[in-house]
Design a protein around this motif. Sequence first.
Motif, mmCIF file in Angstrom:
data_model
loop_
_atom_site.group_PDB
_atom_site.id
_atom_site.type_symbol
_atom_site.label_atom_id
_atom_site.label_comp_id
_atom_site.label_asym_id
_atom_site.label_seq_id
_atom_site.Cartn_x
_atom_site.Cartn_y
_atom_site.Cartn_z
ATOM 1 N N GLN A 61 0.938 -0.996 0.054
ATOM 2 C CA GLN A 61 -0.122 0.087 -0.087
ATOM 3 C C GLN A 61 0.861 1.429 0.061
ATOM 4 O O GLN A 61 0.626 2.242 -0.591
ATOM 5 C CB GLN A 61 -0.903 -0.179 1.040
ATOM 6 N N SER A 62 2.166 1.156 0.815
ATOM 7 C CA SER A 62 2.900 2.383 0.875
ATOM 8 C C SER A 62 3.854 2.244 -0.359
ATOM 9 O O SER A 62 3.959 1.075 -0.985
ATOM 10 C CB SER A 62 3.702 2.154 2.052
ATOM 11 N N LYS A 63 4.497 3.182 -0.909
ATOM 12 C CA LYS A 63 5.662 3.173 -1.833
ATOM 13 C C LYS A 63 6.752 2.550 -1.408
ATOM 14 O O LYS A 63 7.124 2.845 -0.092
ATOM 15 C CB LYS A 63 5.682 4.577 -2.520
ATOM 16 N N VAL A 64 7.278 1.520 -2.095
ATOM 17 C CA VAL A 64 8.488 0.863 -1.806
ATOM 18 C C VAL A 64 9.384 0.707 -2.940
ATOM 19 O O VAL A 64 8.832 0.381 -3.775
ATOM 20 C CB VAL A 64 8.172 -0.424 -0.865
ATOM 21 N N VAL A 86 6.575 0.813 7.774
ATOM 22 C CA VAL A 86 6.884 -0.183 6.556
ATOM 23 C C VAL A 86 8.468 0.070 6.355
ATOM 24 O O VAL A 86 9.277 -1.148 6.249
ATOM 25 C CB VAL A 86 6.316 0.322 5.394
ATOM 26 N N SER A 87 9.178 1.109 6.613
ATOM 27 C CA SER A 87 10.873 1.334 6.525
ATOM 28 C C SER A 87 11.151 0.442 7.644
ATOM 29 O O SER A 87 12.394 -0.164 7.560
ATOM 30 C CB SER A 87 11.160 2.665 6.590
ATOM 31 N N GLY A 88 10.587 0.355 8.828
ATOM 32 C CA GLY A 88 11.346 -0.564 10.031
ATOM 33 C C GLY A 88 11.096 -1.969 9.493
ATOM 34 O O GLY A 88 11.919 -2.637 9.762
ATOM 35 N N LEU A 89 9.887 -2.281 8.977
ATOM 36 C CA LEU A 89 9.682 -3.807 8.349
ATOM 37 C C LEU A 89 11.056 -3.869 7.397
ATOM 38 O O LEU A 89 11.555 -5.204 7.290
ATOM 39 C CB LEU A 89 8.468 -3.926 7.790
ATOM 40 N N ILE A 90 11.169 -3.125 6.777
ATOM 41 C CA ILE A 90 12.248 -3.341 5.507
ATOM 42 C C ILE A 90 13.630 -3.299 6.227
ATOM 43 O O ILE A 90 14.300 -4.100 5.901
ATOM 44 C CB ILE A 90 12.399 -2.101 4.607
ATOM 45 N N LEU A 118 5.022 -10.319 15.371
ATOM 46 C CA LEU A 118 4.555 -9.222 14.147
ATOM 47 C C LEU A 118 3.552 -9.422 13.505
ATOM 48 O O LEU A 118 2.644 -8.810 13.328
ATOM 49 C CB LEU A 118 5.786 -8.996 13.455
ATOM 50 N N ALA A 119 3.294 -10.813 13.138
ATOM 51 C CA ALA A 119 2.264 -11.227 12.531
ATOM 52 C C ALA A 119 0.843 -10.797 12.761
ATOM 53 O O ALA A 119 -0.073 -10.385 12.153
ATOM 54 C CB ALA A 119 2.418 -12.521 11.830
ATOM 55 N N THR A 125 -2.909 -4.868 4.839
ATOM 56 C CA THR A 125 -2.056 -4.483 3.642
ATOM 57 C C THR A 125 -0.639 -4.516 4.178
ATOM 58 O O THR A 125 0.109 -4.752 3.295
ATOM 59 C CB THR A 125 -2.834 -2.816 3.548
ATOM 60 N N ARG A 126 -0.322 -4.331 5.259
ATOM 61 C CA ARG A 126 1.173 -4.321 5.682
ATOM 62 C C ARG A 126 1.706 -5.733 5.499
ATOM 63 O O ARG A 126 2.936 -5.879 5.190
ATOM 64 C CB ARG A 126 1.071 -3.777 6.837
#
Length: 145
Positions: A61-64, A86-90, A118-119, A125-126
Amino acid sequence: MSAAQFPLESTAAAAQAEIADEFALFGDWSERYQYLIDLGRKLPDLPESLKTEEHRLLGCQSKVWIAASGDASRLDFRAISDSAIVSGLIYLALRVYSGRPASEILATAPDYISDIGLAKHLSPTRSNGLAALLDFIKTTAAQAQ
């Protein structure tokens, strides 16, 4: 992204164990989300030349944007998102997989996701975006072999 930008655990399994230990220090998920955001801030910016549709990760959903370099003996990944979480997930995914041989990447399941709970705490969406990120990493490793 080089492995030097992450703690230098010797293996992907060691990186996952360290991630689990770090997250165990936090009492609740608001603290864990803040830690994820803090980790995401550690990602180096991606050059504009890599922020193209060619490097855009679909399914998020976010830009990656993500780029890979290397060969079967060592694959390095660089990525960034316009979303702090999302940057943290990356960051976590790259800490486990970047700078590793393709064979180790393919042999390593992303156990840290369940190990830190985390799941259960990601929106659908994440979760889809994280799955797309991990799929990109695994597919890149398979193609490198």
